[in-house]
Design a protein around this motif. Structure first.
Motif, PDB file in Angstrom:
ATOM      1  N   ILE A 130      45.241  59.151  50.185  1.00 30.88           N
ATOM      2  CA  ILE A 130      43.815  59.342  49.487  1.00 30.88           C
ATOM      3  C   ILE A 130      42.958  58.157  50.347  1.00 30.88           C
ATOM      4  CG2 ILE A 130      42.300  58.615  47.594  1.00 30.88           C
ATOM      5  CD1 ILE A 130      43.453  61.399  47.408  1.00 30.88           C
ATOM      6  N   LEU A 131      41.635  58.280  50.764  1.00 30.54           N
ATOM      7  CA  LEU A 131      41.022  57.523  51.252  1.00 30.54           C
ATOM      8  C   LEU A 131      39.728  57.281  50.395  1.00 30.54           C
ATOM      9  CD1 LEU A 131      40.840  58.281  55.198  1.00 30.54           C
ATOM     10  CD2 LEU A 131      41.933  56.362  53.947  1.00 30.54           C
ATOM     11  N   THR A 132      39.252  55.738  50.174  1.00 29.54           N
ATOM     12  CA  THR A 132      38.251  55.761  49.308  1.00 29.54           C
ATOM     13  C   THR A 132      37.467  54.753  49.718  1.00 29.54           C
ATOM     14  OG1 THR A 132      37.554  55.617  46.867  1.00 29.54           O
ATOM     15  CG2 THR A 132      39.447  54.298  47.722  1.00 29.54           C
ATOM     16  N   THR A 133      36.179  54.753  49.242  1.00 31.17           N
ATOM     17  CA  THR A 133      35.228  53.582  49.792  1.00 31.17           C
ATOM     18  C   THR A 133      35.197  52.457  48.767  1.00 31.17           C
ATOM     19  OG1 THR A 133      33.768  55.337  50.402  1.00 31.17           O
ATOM     20  CG2 THR A 133      32.926  53.138  50.393  1.00 31.17           C
ATOM     21  N   PHE A 134      35.425  52.643  47.705  1.00 32.81           N
ATOM     22  CA  PHE A 134      35.256  51.513  46.478  1.00 32.81           C
ATOM     23  C   PHE A 134      36.560  51.989  45.520  1.00 32.81           C
ATOM     24  CE2 PHE A 134      31.330  51.843  48.046  1.00 32.81           C
ATOM     25  CZ  PHE A 134      30.893  50.294  48.513  1.00 32.81           C
ATOM     26  N   ALA A 135      36.956  50.938  44.822  1.00 34.75           N
ATOM     27  CA  ALA A 135      37.953  50.836  43.709  1.00 34.75           C
ATOM     28  C   ALA A 135      37.478  51.199  42.576  1.00 34.75           C
ATOM     29  CB  ALA A 135      38.628  49.403  43.484  1.00 34.75           C
ATOM     30  N   GLN A 136      38.005  52.154  41.953  1.00 35.62           N
ATOM     31  CA  GLN A 136      37.571  52.665  40.579  1.00 35.62           C
ATOM     32  C   GLN A 136      38.966  52.952  39.740  1.00 35.62           C
ATOM     33  OE1 GLN A 136      34.579  55.618  39.738  1.00 35.62           O
ATOM     34  NE2 GLN A 136      33.540  55.214  41.592  1.00 35.62           N
ATOM     35  N   LYS A 137      39.208  52.426  38.624  1.00 36.07           N
ATOM     36  CA  LYS A 137      40.442  52.612  38.005  1.00 36.07           C
ATOM     37  C   LYS A 137      40.619  53.972  37.443  1.00 36.07           C
ATOM     38  CE  LYS A 137      40.544  48.451  35.513  1.00 36.07           C
ATOM     39  NZ  LYS A 137      40.719  47.343  34.121  1.00 36.07           N
TER      40      LYS A 137
ATOM     41  N   VAL B 134      42.875  45.681  38.743  1.00 41.76           N
ATOM     42  CA  VAL B 134      43.414  44.985  37.565  1.00 41.76           C
ATOM     43  C   VAL B 134      42.408  43.818  37.298  1.00 41.76           C
ATOM     44  CG1 VAL B 134      45.294  42.985  37.129  1.00 41.76           C
ATOM     45  CG2 VAL B 134      45.758  45.157  38.595  1.00 41.76           C
ATOM     46  N   ASN B 135      41.598  43.380  38.021  1.00 40.55           N
ATOM     47  CA  ASN B 135      40.542  42.228  37.658  1.00 40.55           C
ATOM     48  C   ASN B 135      39.280  42.988  37.102  1.00 40.55           C
ATOM     49  OD1 ASN B 135      42.617  40.518  38.186  1.00 40.55           O
ATOM     50  ND2 ASN B 135      42.012  40.187  40.296  1.00 40.55           N
ATOM     51  N   ALA B 136      38.908  44.165  37.534  1.00 39.76           N
ATOM     52  CA  ALA B 136      37.308  44.368  37.391  1.00 39.76           C
ATOM     53  C   ALA B 136      37.439  45.336  36.205  1.00 39.76           C
ATOM     54  CB  ALA B 136      37.113  45.341  38.703  1.00 39.76           C
ATOM     55  N   ALA B 137      36.390  45.101  35.662  1.00 40.12           N
ATOM     56  CA  ALA B 137      35.947  46.218  34.351  1.00 40.12           C
ATOM     57  C   ALA B 137      35.857  47.691  34.897  1.00 40.12           C
ATOM     58  CB  ALA B 137      34.527  45.653  33.895  1.00 40.12           C
TER      59      ALA B 137
ATOM     60  N   GLU C 162      44.210  44.749  48.456  1.00 41.54           N
ATOM     61  CA  GLU C 162      42.940  44.394  47.652  1.00 41.54           C
ATOM     62  C   GLU C 162      42.545  45.262  46.693  1.00 41.54           C
ATOM     63  OE1 GLU C 162      38.375  43.710  49.165  1.00 41.54           O
ATOM     64  OE2 GLU C 162      40.120  44.081  50.708  1.00 41.54           O
ATOM     65  N   LEU C 163      42.572  46.742  46.875  1.00 40.14           N
ATOM     66  CA  LEU C 163      42.211  47.761  46.091  1.00 40.14           C
ATOM     67  C   LEU C 163      42.972  47.489  44.723  1.00 40.14           C
ATOM     68  CD1 LEU C 163      41.331  51.268  47.163  1.00 40.14           C
ATOM     69  CD2 LEU C 163      42.732  50.860  45.056  1.00 40.14           C
ATOM     70  N   VAL C 164      44.121  47.463  44.728  1.00 36.58           N
ATOM     71  CA  VAL C 164      44.944  47.232  43.482  1.00 36.58           C
ATOM     72  C   VAL C 164      44.498  46.029  42.884  1.00 36.58           C
ATOM     73  CG1 VAL C 164      47.214  46.928  42.397  1.00 36.58           C
ATOM     74  CG2 VAL C 164      46.887  48.510  44.376  1.00 36.58           C
ATOM     75  N   ARG C 165      44.303  44.966  43.486  1.00 35.45           N
ATOM     76  CA  ARG C 165      44.054  43.701  43.015  1.00 35.45           C
ATOM     77  C   ARG C 165      42.788  43.922  42.039  1.00 35.45           C
ATOM     78  NH1 ARG C 165      44.987  40.894  46.885  1.00 35.45           N
ATOM     79  NH2 ARG C 165      43.096  40.691  47.683  1.00 35.45           N
TER      80      ARG C 165
ATOM     81  N   GLN D  26      28.839  40.916  39.030  1.00 32.45           N
ATOM     82  CA  GLN D  26      29.398  40.224  37.946  1.00 32.45           C
ATOM     83  C   GLN D  26      30.884  40.960  37.695  1.00 32.45           C
ATOM     84  OE1 GLN D  26      26.729  40.432  34.638  1.00 32.45           O
ATOM     85  NE2 GLN D  26      25.127  39.035  35.837  1.00 32.45           N
ATOM     86  N   ASN D  27      30.838  42.243  37.768  1.00 34.62           N
ATOM     87  CA  ASN D  27      32.152  42.936  37.629  1.00 34.62           C
ATOM     88  C   ASN D  27      33.073  43.039  38.833  1.00 34.62           C
ATOM     89  OD1 ASN D  27      32.160  44.018  34.802  1.00 34.62           O
ATOM     90  ND2 ASN D  27      29.892  44.423  35.311  1.00 34.62           N
ATOM     91  N   LYS D  28      32.756  42.623  39.903  1.00 29.39           N
ATOM     92  CA  LYS D  28      33.419  42.389  41.165  1.00 29.39           C
ATOM     93  C   LYS D  28      33.482  43.803  41.712  1.00 29.39           C
ATOM     94  CE  LYS D  28      36.087  38.353  39.741  1.00 29.39           C
ATOM     95  NZ  LYS D  28      37.547  37.870  39.493  1.00 29.39           N
ATOM     96  N   TRP D  29      32.550  44.723  41.513  1.00 29.53           N
ATOM     97  CA  TRP D  29      32.605  45.984  42.097  1.00 29.53           C
ATOM     98  C   TRP D  29      31.890  45.766  43.475  1.00 29.53           C
ATOM     99  CZ3 TRP D  29      29.438  48.385  37.566  1.00 29.53           C
ATOM    100  CH2 TRP D  29      30.194  48.481  36.316  1.00 29.53           C
TER     101      TRP D  29
END
Length: 202
Positions: free
Chosen positions: A80-87, A134-137, A128-131, A197-200
């Protein structure tokens, strides 16, 4: 020879990536498509070793295609290729048992290395994506909405965002309206601040 199928709805990116992959002696791109429905039909027919899928595409998402591949019992590995991390996306990808989950802005040699590693049974998730997961809302925004917001954070006008992302001005305004609605704000600056603030956004 490792056979590949590439599904990416941005045609310029798809073409460039296919050319880069075909330059490798041990890689061959069997086909490309810009929507998930076509991707699944061609993957089920061509049965490539690895399917490289964008998440957000017309008709069906990359994750929908990954689900179909899993359900059909194909041996095709999925990256999977993605632009931004989403849980939510990441959780779905794990459920679909994808072999790789990488950021689009990763260097092309990392993608090439990931392809070879998944063919040897390894699972490759961008650290970085996995981190960030874990950290972001939880981020309610889609990849395309985040792309628009990132450009807005850089001070780009609606017209500049449209040109950069190959969208119409109206589509960009619709994305901005959706962003404001999801985040409960009325202005770009407020949306950008919440995202930071949410590190998005970095």
């Amino acid at each position: 020879m490792i056979t590949l199928y590439l599904a990416e709805d941005q045609s310029m990116l798809s073409s460039a990536l296919a050319q880069l992959l075909n330059l490798e002696d041990d890689l061959k791109v069997l086909g490309t498509s810009g929507d998930g429905q076509t991707a699944w039909l061609e993957i089920s027919r061509l049965k490539p070793d690895v399917a490289i899928l964008d998440i957000e595409m017309p008709k069906a998402t990359g994750l929908d295609v990954a689900d179909e591949i899993l359900s059909a019992g194909l041996k095709t590995k999925v990256i999977i290729l993605t632009t931004f991390a989403q849980k939510a996306y990441f959780k779905r990808a794990l459920k679909a048992k994808v072999s790789g989950y990488l950021l689009k802005d990763s260097p092309s040699d990392e993608l090439v290395a990931a392809i070879r590693k998944v063919m040897h049974g390894q699972t490759i998730y961008d650290s970085e994506l996995v981190r960030n997961m874990v950290n972001a809302a939880d981020n309610p925004l889609t990849d395309q909405e985040m792309a628009v917001l990132k450009s807005a954070a850089n001070g780009e006008t609606t017209k500049e965002i449209a040109e950069k992302l190959f969208l119409s001005d109206g589509t960009v305004r619709n994305y901005l309206s959706a962003i404001f609605s999801k985040l409960g704000v009325h202005h770009r600056l407020e949306a950008v601040n919440i995202a930071k603030q949410n590190k998005w956004l970095s």
